[in-house]
Write a protein that holds these residues in place. Structure first.
Motif, short mmCIF file in Angstrom:
data_model
loop_
_atom_site.label_atom_id
_atom_site.label_comp_id
_atom_site.label_asym_id
_atom_site.label_seq_id
_atom_site.Cartn_x
_atom_site.Cartn_y
_atom_site.Cartn_z
N LEU A 85 -9.08 -6.32 -6.63
CA LEU A 85 -10.38 -5.90 -7.41
C LEU A 85 -11.14 -6.69 -8.14
O LEU A 85 -12.23 -6.55 -8.01
CB LEU A 85 -9.60 -4.42 -8.13
N GLU A 132 0.81 -1.18 0.12
CA GLU A 132 -0.01 0.09 -0.11
C GLU A 132 0.94 1.11 0.01
O GLU A 132 0.27 2.32 -0.69
CB GLU A 132 -1.20 0.00 1.27
N LEU A 179 -8.80 3.05 -4.61
CA LEU A 179 -8.89 2.05 -5.79
C LEU A 179 -10.24 1.31 -5.48
O LEU A 179 -10.83 0.87 -6.51
CB LEU A 179 -7.56 1.18 -5.60
N ASP A 224 -5.85 2.97 -0.24
CA ASP A 224 -6.40 1.82 -1.01
C ASP A 224 -8.03 2.24 -1.09
O ASP A 224 -8.74 1.50 -2.04
CB ASP A 224 -6.22 0.54 -0.48
N ASP A 268 3.01 0.73 -4.64
CA ASP A 268 2.32 0.65 -5.98
C ASP A 268 0.81 0.42 -5.70
O ASP A 268 -0.11 -0.01 -6.61
CB ASP A 268 2.80 0.11 -7.04
N SER A 269 0.57 -0.23 -4.30
CA SER A 269 -0.90 -0.57 -4.14
C SER A 269 -1.14 -1.85 -4.93
O SER A 269 -2.05 -2.33 -5.11
CB SER A 269 -1.86 0.31 -4.18
N ARG A 270 0.06 -2.89 -5.23
CA ARG A 270 -0.15 -4.01 -5.75
C ARG A 270 -1.14 -5.01 -5.21
O ARG A 270 -1.81 -5.84 -5.62
CB ARG A 270 1.08 -4.79 -6.06
N ILE A 312 -4.44 8.57 -9.63
CA ILE A 312 -5.32 8.00 -8.87
C ILE A 312 -6.30 8.94 -8.55
O ILE A 312 -6.09 10.04 -7.94
CB ILE A 312 -4.80 7.36 -7.51
N ARG A 314 -4.84 -3.76 -5.69
CA ARG A 314 -5.02 -3.89 -7.09
C ARG A 314 -5.43 -5.27 -7.59
O ARG A 314 -6.22 -5.59 -8.29
CB ARG A 314 -4.02 -3.40 -8.10
N TYR A 315 -4.62 -6.27 -6.93
CA TYR A 315 -4.81 -7.68 -7.01
C TYR A 315 -6.16 -7.93 -6.71
O TYR A 315 -6.73 -8.96 -7.19
CB TYR A 315 -3.79 -8.54 -6.19
N ASP A 365 0.81 7.21 -12.81
CA ASP A 365 0.05 6.74 -11.60
C ASP A 365 -0.95 7.79 -11.23
O ASP A 365 -1.11 7.95 -9.93
CB ASP A 365 0.88 6.27 -10.40
#
Length: 361
Positions: A137, A126, A306, A303, A129-131, A267, A134-135, A265
């Motif tokens: 979502l 977080e 997103l 987060d 890149d907040s991966r 957002i 994002r995974y 990026d």
């Protein structure tokens, strides 16, 4: 980092366990493994690690899904764990292991409820890149979403500003330093000055920080190849709700005046609805514990930006801790506040379960 646990107070095991395991972005695995085992010990139906590295635990098998989404990574900078005058120090105590630990403890206390599945996730990345988020979502569709970020035990966060990084590069043909021509560095400085003026103009009449565009100069660099020189500035932007990417693109094109720029990026900002069953459950829970609830909007990004628009469900952010201590060397959380937040969370979850059950009947 191992802590002297002789001072340990009841109800802090989850929080202290997370703080002991330093987990800056990209190095979360030890904390992740520990939290999985902690969830199992507390009676979660399932606790596991998903393919991206997130901790995922749930209780119950009901069709109504309530997600409590926190993050397990922190910014760099290890802080020795200690308790002083009711303040528990440690990296992540506020941002955001305090809120995540409170989620785990509250859900474990509430346990299984008819028709509801509680899902607690400690996302990775977080602070980068907040991966982790994002995974999630495309893989989940919760009915209610609670984001784990510090708000203080009496406050609910309903929105976060958006963010973007911009790289602007000015290029000039190399000339003698005595020549009366603008250098690439001078051009880059002028671009930054023009951008600041545009930001000031945009913010005219906008009193609240949440509705303003904020710009900070984060980095400058320059160089040459013997024929051409270049200068680059990196700008960090905090975006108000109505500022969309085409509008920002137009603004940058005007101030760049021929220089190249890249928006990285982007957002968008997000503001949640106030009149929802989720908000009402928390307001009732805070009042029941003697608190005076209030709302806040944050100038940072989380987060929520997103997940909430992707899932389109009632959302708020909640968690113990003073957000002004985020990322600081003095990061700490009041033990009393942490315990009150767990109480509020448990009461709010029970209230949501009761409302859902009454609607089904």
């Amino acid at each position: 980092m191992a802590a002297d646990l002789s001072w340990r107070e009841p109800g802090l095991d989850t929080l202290v366990g997370l703080l002991e395991r330093y987990s800056p972005t990209g190095a979360e695995s030890e904390a992740v493994s520990w939290l999985v085992e902690r969830m199992r010990t507390l009676g979660f139906s399932t606790a596991t690690v998903d393919e991206i590295g997130n901790v995922v635990g749930w209780i119950g098998e009901g069709g109504y899904q309530v997600m409590l989404l926190g993050h397990i990574d922190t910014v760099p900078g290890e802080i020795p764990i200690r308790l002083e005058d009711g303040r528990l120090y440690g990296r992540g105590a506020v941002d955001a292991k305090g809120p995540l630990a409170a989620f785990v403890d509250a859900v474990a206390r509430v346990g299984e409820m008819p028709g509801i599945q509680w899902i607690v996730i400690g996302a990775v990345g977080e602070e980068g890149d907040s991966r982790g988020a994002r995974y999630l979502l495309p893989r989940y569709r919760p009915h209610l979403l609670i984001i784990g970020e510090p708000s203080g035990w009496e406050r609910l966060t309903l929105g976060y500003k958006g963010s973007a990084w911009v790289q602007i590069t000015a290029r000039r043909t190399l000339a003698h330093t005595a020549a009366p021509v603008e250098s690439a560095c001078e051009a880059a400085v002028d671009i930054w000055a023009r951008l600041k003026q545009r930001v000031l103009a945009f913010n005219q009449g906008r009193e609240g920080a949440f509705d303003q565009l904020l710009a900070t100069l984060r980095r400058m660099e320059s160089g040459s190849d013997g024929f051409e020189e270049w200068a680059r500035v990196q700008v960090g932007l905090r975006l108000p709700p109505e500022l969309e990417r085409p509008t920002l693109d137009k603004m940058l094109k005007e101030v760049a005046d021929g220089a190249t720029y890249v928006i990285e990026d982007f957002i968008p900002a997000y503001r949640a609805e106030k009149n929802t069953p989720l908000v009402r459950a928390f307001l009732a829970a805070i009042r029941a514990r003697g608190g005076k609830p209030s709302f806040t909007l944050k100038s940072g990004t989380s987060d929520m930006n997103l997940a909430a628009p992707a899932w389109g469900c009632p959302t708020l952010a909640y968690g113990p801790g003073d957000s002004s201590l985020d990322h600081t060397p003095q990061e700490h959380i009041l033990v009393e506040e942490y315990l009150k937040a767990v109480d509020v969370l448990a009461d709010a979850l029970r209230g949501l379960a009761s409302s859902h059950l009454s609607l089904r009947e």
